[in-house]
Design an enzyme around this catalytic site. Structure first.
Site, short mmCIF file in Angstrom:
data_model
loop_
_atom_site.label_atom_id
_atom_site.label_comp_id
_atom_site.label_asym_id
_atom_site.label_seq_id
_atom_site.Cartn_x
_atom_site.Cartn_y
_atom_site.Cartn_z
N ASP A 27 -28.90 -81.09 -23.07
CA ASP A 27 -28.41 -81.03 -24.78
C ASP A 27 -28.59 -81.87 -26.08
O ASP A 27 -28.37 -83.63 -25.54
CB ASP A 27 -26.61 -81.27 -24.58
CG ASP A 27 -25.34 -80.57 -25.73
OD1 ASP A 27 -25.91 -80.45 -26.59
OD2 ASP A 27 -24.35 -80.95 -25.52
N ASN A 75 -24.78 -69.20 -27.24
CA ASN A 75 -25.70 -69.62 -28.38
C ASN A 75 -26.48 -68.32 -28.65
O ASN A 75 -26.44 -68.95 -30.29
CB ASN A 75 -27.08 -70.53 -27.39
CG ASN A 75 -26.69 -71.64 -26.96
OD1 ASN A 75 -27.67 -71.61 -26.36
ND2 ASN A 75 -25.78 -72.20 -28.04
C1 FPP Z 1 -28.89 -78.11 -26.48
O1 FPP Z 1 -29.11 -78.58 -28.33
C2 FPP Z 1 -30.19 -77.00 -26.33
C3 FPP Z 1 -30.13 -76.09 -26.24
C4 FPP Z 1 -29.15 -75.00 -26.46
C5 FPP Z 1 -31.70 -75.37 -26.59
C6 FPP Z 1 -32.01 -76.01 -25.08
C7 FPP Z 1 -33.77 -75.49 -25.30
C8 FPP Z 1 -35.13 -76.34 -25.13
C9 FPP Z 1 -34.47 -77.77 -24.58
C10 FPP Z 1 -36.32 -76.16 -25.82
C11 FPP Z 1 -37.20 -74.66 -25.62
C12 FPP Z 1 -36.61 -74.72 -24.10
C13 FPP Z 1 -38.07 -74.61 -23.14
C14 FPP Z 1 -37.35 -74.38 -21.88
C15 FPP Z 1 -39.30 -74.55 -23.01
P1 FPP Z 1 -27.61 -78.59 -29.24
O2 FPP Z 1 -28.84 -77.56 -30.02
O3 FPP Z 1 -26.95 -78.49 -28.84
O4 FPP Z 1 -27.93 -79.83 -29.26
P2 FPP Z 1 -26.65 -80.46 -30.05
O5 FPP Z 1 -24.91 -80.59 -29.23
O6 FPP Z 1 -26.80 -82.22 -31.29
O7 FPP Z 1 -26.32 -79.84 -31.38
#
Ligand code: FPP
Length: 264
Positions: A27, A75
């Site tokens: 996250d 998501n």
């Molecule tokens: C949460 O951060 C993260 C995600 C919803 C996506 C996770 C994806 C990756 C790390 C990249 C691709 C994955 C792989 C396996 C190659 P957020 O966007 O909710 O962050 P925030 O809470 O700060 O807005």
């Protein structure tokens, strides 16, 4: 405070007490990008690079299973440009990393509602699963369009089908047999769950499997997470006493108790 480097930290690890299964809620990509005045997708791109490093580091340490929460069923409600970008990154990761991972003995699978993915991504996932299926090294589980409640409901449906068809009796419904209907069947439950970015939530991840998992919550945003912090999380895990509902005294003399017993 003195900061230890990777080598020094590795020496502090008890190799005989490694978590077999580490699960990670990655996250903080959005906040990482915002802090730099960048768009959210840049955060996911950086997060993707960290995935590569953490997968490699975990395999090298001898972790048996690494589960990564990449995209939840919820998501899908994000702006469609962000959803498209995430799907593209996942596609790119599987395409560019799979040969190397497979060559190094790593098995890769994806869990979740795969029917909601594009046919191209589904085909790629099937191909990676097939090509890595016989490997015996670390298993990487990517949770994609995944929800813990969804997984449980799907397991219930499959179980009821077996009961209706006479393949399973009511007495055959146990915690153990139920686990065999989950997407993670055959894999040990996570020993350690890491959540980055400081949020203290489970966010619908592996609800059944984390009943007795140790939690490690760090304020570090996922794009800043390093293999050093991975080791620090394992060292922290190794200092804990896992009681599985038993008393501390029983754990100190294991013969008196039985691991896995549920309790307070
Ligand atoms: C949460 O951060 C993260 C995600 C919803 C996506 C996770 C994806 C990756 C790390 C990249 C691709 C994955 C792989 C396996 C190659 P957020 O966007 O909710 O962050 P925030 O809470 O700060 O807005």
């Amino acid at each position: 405070m003195r900061m230890f480097g990777y080598r020094e930290l590795s020496k502090k690890l008890d190799k005989r007490n490694l978590p077999k299964h580490i699960a990670i809620i990655m996250d903080g990509n959005g906040r990482w990008a915002r802090k730099r005045g960048l768009g959210r997708v840049k955060g996911h791109e950086q997060g993707s690079k960290v995935v590569k490093r953490i997968v490699e580091a975990s395999a090298r340490l001898g972790v048996r299973v690494l589960s990564l929460y990449a995209f939840s069923k919820e998501n899908w409600n994000r702006p469609h440009e962000e959803v498209d970008a995430l799907m593209h990154l996942l596609h790119k990761y599987l395409l560019s990393e799979s040969d190397n991972l497979i060559k190094n003995g790593i098995r890769i699978t994806v869990i979740g509602d795969l029917n909601s993915l594009s046919p191209t991504l589904r085909d790629l996932i099937a191909d990676v699963r097939r090509r890595s299926g016989k490997n015996t090294g670390m298993l990487v589980i990517i949770a994609l369009s995944y929800g813990g409640r969804y997984e449980i409901v799907e397991a219930v449906k499959a179980m009821v089908k077996d009961v209706q068809a006479g393949r399973l009796g009511i007495d055959g419904i146990t915690e153990e047999s139920f686990g065999g209907y989950l997407f993670t069947k055959g894999t040990p439950d996570p020993d350690l769950l890491i959540r980055t970015s400081g949020e203290k939530r489970i966010s619908n991840f592996m609800l059944w499997q984390i009943a007795y998992t140790e939690l490690y919550i760090t304020k570090t945003l996922w794009p800043d997470f390093t293999r050093e912090e991975l080791i620090r999380s394992i060292i922290d895990f190794q200092k804990r006493q896992r009681r599985f509902g038993m008393t501390g005294e029983q754990i100190a003399v294991p013969e008196q108790g039985k691991a896995g017993v549920r309790g307070a």
